[in-house]
Structures are given as structure tokens and as C-alpha cells.
Design a protein around this motif. Structure first.
Motif, PDB file in Angstrom:
ATOM      1  N   ARG A 114     -50.870 -18.177 -42.538  1.00  0.00           N
ATOM      2  CA  ARG A 114     -49.652 -17.856 -43.282  1.00  0.00           C
ATOM      3  C   ARG A 114     -49.954 -16.750 -44.294  1.00  0.00           C
ATOM      4  O   ARG A 114     -50.906 -16.829 -45.053  1.00  0.00           O
ATOM      5  CB  ARG A 114     -49.149 -19.108 -44.010  1.00  0.00           C
ATOM      6  CG  ARG A 114     -47.833 -18.926 -44.757  1.00  0.00           C
ATOM      7  CD  ARG A 114     -47.459 -20.203 -45.494  1.00  0.00           C
ATOM      8  NE  ARG A 114     -47.062 -21.271 -44.585  1.00  0.00           N
ATOM      9  CZ  ARG A 114     -47.829 -22.305 -44.250  1.00  0.00           C
ATOM     10  NH1 ARG A 114     -49.053 -22.421 -44.748  1.00  0.00           N
ATOM     11  NH2 ARG A 114     -47.401 -23.234 -43.423  1.00  0.00           N
ATOM     12  N   GLU A 167     -38.000 -23.383 -51.327  1.00  0.00           N
ATOM     13  CA  GLU A 167     -38.767 -23.915 -50.213  1.00  0.00           C
ATOM     14  C   GLU A 167     -38.278 -25.287 -49.775  1.00  0.00           C
ATOM     15  O   GLU A 167     -38.321 -25.643 -48.616  1.00  0.00           O
ATOM     16  CB  GLU A 167     -40.245 -24.037 -50.606  1.00  0.00           C
ATOM     17  CG  GLU A 167     -41.044 -22.788 -50.379  1.00  0.00           C
ATOM     18  CD  GLU A 167     -42.503 -23.057 -50.602  1.00  0.00           C
ATOM     19  OE1 GLU A 167     -42.846 -23.386 -51.735  1.00  0.00           O
ATOM     20  OE2 GLU A 167     -43.270 -22.983 -49.641  1.00  0.00           O
ATOM     21  N   HIS A 210     -40.498 -17.609 -48.351  1.00  0.00           N
ATOM     22  CA  HIS A 210     -41.443 -17.942 -47.285  1.00  0.00           C
ATOM     23  C   HIS A 210     -42.742 -17.140 -47.397  1.00  0.00           C
ATOM     24  O   HIS A 210     -43.692 -17.398 -46.646  1.00  0.00           O
ATOM     25  CB  HIS A 210     -40.808 -17.694 -45.916  1.00  0.00           C
ATOM     26  CG  HIS A 210     -39.817 -18.739 -45.511  1.00  0.00           C
ATOM     27  ND1 HIS A 210     -40.204 -19.960 -44.999  1.00  0.00           N
ATOM     28  CD2 HIS A 210     -38.467 -18.756 -45.577  1.00  0.00           C
ATOM     29  CE1 HIS A 210     -39.127 -20.681 -44.738  1.00  0.00           C
ATOM     30  NE2 HIS A 210     -38.064 -19.981 -45.078  1.00  0.00           N
ATOM     31  N   ASP A 249     -43.844 -22.139 -40.875  1.00  0.00           N
ATOM     32  CA  ASP A 249     -43.232 -23.158 -41.724  1.00  0.00           C
ATOM     33  C   ASP A 249     -42.379 -24.127 -40.921  1.00  0.00           C
ATOM     34  O   ASP A 249     -42.295 -25.317 -41.245  1.00  0.00           O
ATOM     35  CB  ASP A 249     -42.384 -22.498 -42.816  1.00  0.00           C
ATOM     36  CG  ASP A 249     -43.228 -21.749 -43.841  1.00  0.00           C
ATOM     37  OD1 ASP A 249     -44.440 -22.042 -43.932  1.00  0.00           O
ATOM     38  OD2 ASP A 249     -42.689 -20.873 -44.538  1.00  0.00           O
TER      39      ASP A 249
END
Length: 386
Positions: A210, A14, A141, A341
Motif C-alpha cells: 500500500r 477511512e 486512501h 483496502d
């Protein structure tokens, strides 16, 4: 037909998102899009403006460049060399653009092939290579939060919506409709309660829409509660390996464990709180349901936006490969998360409506776990100030 689940333990990967995004944006100029758009026939052939790029791919150039940076090594490592009808070899950007066009528009392989000057089988092969690469390179993700700090941030954001404390997520399901031959008796298992052939997608999202966990691959004939009970998420929660973080003190020696919220199609469990059912509800129960509904809408909007962004899962898919479809859905969920993101402004142009399963009635699950009833009642009393 095994379910696809969310992934965990991706923290290191990430950290590369912002850096890779910046590098990708710097490495690619507008020359590729100018050249690529000239190869496209029809209404897209004269499009060079940024707004047109975003309308075609439903994402910004920054996000597109980042995705290219993710899959570049995998696609370049393949031995197959794809080319257009004029003999020009496809670049990485070409391949990503074709795959994204297929996923974002939902147009048929033949239609996309005609637009790009390609055989429909080439469009299919390019898209599948992209799906495989994204599964491998974009998995970080889509994952369950792996630190207390991350989960505390999610809880705070949920509480800001309508005051539900210690809430870790919202769960819902949607149906991906498929056009399958009715004459084939084996297809009956895919018939859902609305008499459509469909595949179920179960999703748990955070307060920013998300996806944190998804399960798909199950036929539409399975009730939402059954899909839940067959999921890895359910098994982890029942073993105390998920939603096992910090409890909240409610006063008078009472505590509230971590939980997610879902509608009445799910069972009431200690870690999954559903609304009160019935017509004769007291004032505090009505208020609880209102807060619950206003908070839960985040997952409905997430699924609606997911379908808007990835047109391939919207409407009715023509005889899809039921073994490949779960992986395509998974990658579409990853793309949805990447847009969040990277704070892609193009995502704001897609639907914010909570309607993601038009024509489907809410299923009702009448299973109420005693500990779940007690947890919901404690939270209800806390919210009413009693």
C-alpha cells in the motif's frame, strides 16, 4: 511542476470505506453493465461476464461500485452533460467506466473514443473530471499512518518478512516515460540517465504494498537521492516529525529508532537504511543485505502492480500534459490502494514481478551519514546475534 505528496489526517473518512462499499454494491445491479457493453463496439461488445468486466477495468464490480459512490456527488454537481454519439446521456457509471478504461488500458484518447462512440476530446474531459473528483474524495486512501497502533501493525508485518525489526516502510522510485519532441530544447531536463524522457515517481509502501507516501512531478534528469532530499517526507524526518515513534531496545543500552529501507540509490541516513556496498563483506553484512533485499522487494512489486493496473503510466506516454500528469499518477496510486483496502480479488490477476523499471540501472549514492552507519551496524549485529 510541484511534487505531489501523500496526505495525512484522514482517519474519519477511512471508517466509511466498508459501509460505502456495501451500500454501493447493493445499489447497482448488472443492468448497467449489460446496457453499457452493448454500446461498446469491437471486441468488448458482447461481454457481459464478470470475468470480462474485471479484465476490462482491472477491478471487481464491488470496487467499481465503491469508486462510483466516492465521486457520484462531485460528478453530478457538474453542469456539463456528456452524451454518447446516439444521444444517450452518460450516467455516473458511464463516466467512471470511461475514465477507468483510459487509466487502466493506457490506450489513446482516439482509440477509446472509437470504442465508446465518443469524440476523443470528450474522453479527455470525462477522464479529467474523474481525476479531479478522485483527488478530492479518495485522498484518505493514500496517507501516512496517523496512529501508533497503525504503525505497530506495519512494523510487525515487515518483521515477519525477514526479521527486520522496527521497520516502517520501503522506498523506491520508478520512471514514467514520455514521448516528447527532441527538437524542443526545454525538454532536455526530462532526459534521464537512460536517455528517455521521463517523470520520476518516489513511493514509500507498507508490507502489503500500500502506498503511504508518494512524490512525483520531478524530471527524470534528477537523481533519486535529489528527489528524496526535495521531498516533504525528507524534511519532516530531518525535523523529527516523522519516523519519530517508539524506539526498540537492542540490549546493552542500545536502541534502534524507526526507519525505512531503500536500495543503494538512496543515501544512508539514521532513518533510511541501505545495503552494505562492496565485495569484501563479512558474513553478518551479507546476511543483513539478504534480509534487506528480501524485505525491500515489497516496494518493487507494488510499483510493478501499480503500472500493470494503470496502463496509462506503463510504456511511453505520447506528449502528456506535464502539469496534469502528476495528478493522474496520484489518482492511479489511490486506485491501487483502494483495491488493497477493499481486498479486491482482481488485483491478484496483475503482476507480482518486482520488475517495474525495465532497462533502468540502479543509481548509486555514496553518501553515508555517520549516524546512519551506526544505526545500520547496530541492526546488523542484532540480527547476527552478536
Amino acid at each position: 511542476m510541484g511534487p505531489v505528496r501523500g496526505f495525512r489526517k484522514r482517519k474519519r473518512a477511512e471508517k466509511k470505506v466498508d459501509a460505502l462499499s456495501s451500500v454501493a454494491a447493493a445499489d447497482h445491479s448488472g443492468d448497467w453493465w449489460d446496457d453499457f457493453s452493448r454500446r461498446i463496439t469491437g471486441s468488448l461488445s458482447l461481454s457481459k461476464e464478470v470475468c470480462m468486466f474485471e479484465s476490462v477495468f482491472k477491478m471487481s464490480r464491488k470496487t467499481f461500485n465503491y469508486i462510483c459512490s466516492l465521486v457520484r456527488d462531485d460528478l453530478m454537481a457538474k453542469t456539463s452533460n456528456f452524451s454518447f454519439s446516439n444521444g444517450h446521456l452518460m450516467t455516473i457509471e458511464d463516466q467512471v467506466a470511461i475514465a477507468l478504461r483510459r487509466l487502466s488500458s493506457g490506450d489513446s484518447l482516439l482509440s477509446i473514443g472509437l470504442s465508446f462512440g465518443l469524440n476523443h476530446s470528450t474522453v479527455s474531459a470525462v477522464t479529467w473530471r474523474f481525476v479531479e473528483a478522485m483527488e478530492e474524495r479518495g485522498f484518505h486512501h493514500l496517507r501516512w499512518p496517523n496512529s501508533e497502533q497503525e504503525m505497530e501493525s506495519i512494523k510487525r508485518k515487515f518483521e515477519k518478512v525477514r526479521g527486520l525489526p522496527n521497520c516502517c516502510g520501503a522506498i523506491d522510485t520508478t520512471h514514467i516515460m514520455m514521448c516528447l519532441p527532441s527538437a524542443d530544447a526545454s525538454n532536455k531536463v526530462w532526459l534521464d540517465p537512460e536517455k528517455n524522457h521521463s517523470m520520476v515517481v518516489q513511493a514509500i509502501v507498507d508490507a502489503e504494498m500500500r502506498f503511504m507516501d508518494i512524490v512525483t512531478g520531478w524530471p527524470g534528469s534528477m537523481a533519486e537521492s535529489v528527489v528524496l532530499r526535495n521531498s516533504g517526507f525528507f524534511k519532516l524526518c530531518e525535523k523529527g516529525m516523522r519516523l519519530n515513534g517508539k524506539k526498540m531496545e537492542l540490549g546493552e543500552g542500545l536502541e534502534l529508532a524507526e526507519y525505512i529501507i531503500g536500495d543503494s540509490s538512496f543515501p544512508l541516513l539514521p532513518w533510511l537504511l541501505t545495503p552494505y556496498q562492496g565485495k569484501e563483506l563479512c558474513e553478518s553484512m551479507v546476511e543483513f543485505n539478504a534480509r534487506h533485499s528480501a524485505t525491500r522487494v515489497v516496494v518493487q512489486r507494488a510499483l510493478a502492480r501499480f503500472k500493470d493496473m494503470c496502463g496509462i503510466v506503463q510504456g511511453e506516454m505520447w506528449r502528456p500534459d506535464k502539469h496534469k500528469l502528476p495528478r493522474i499518477i496520484h489518482v492511479c496510486c489511490i486506485l491501487h490502494n483502494i483495491a488493497i483496502d477493499l481486498e479486491d480479488e482482481a488485483r491478484n490477476q496483475t503482476s507480482v514481478s518486482p520488475q517495474h523499471d525495465s532497462g533502468y540501472r540502479e543509481q548509486i549514492c555514496n553518501f553515508d551519514d555517520k549516524e546512519g552507519v551506526a544505526a545500520r551496524d547496530r541492526l546488523c549485529r542484532y540480527l547476527s546475534g552478536r
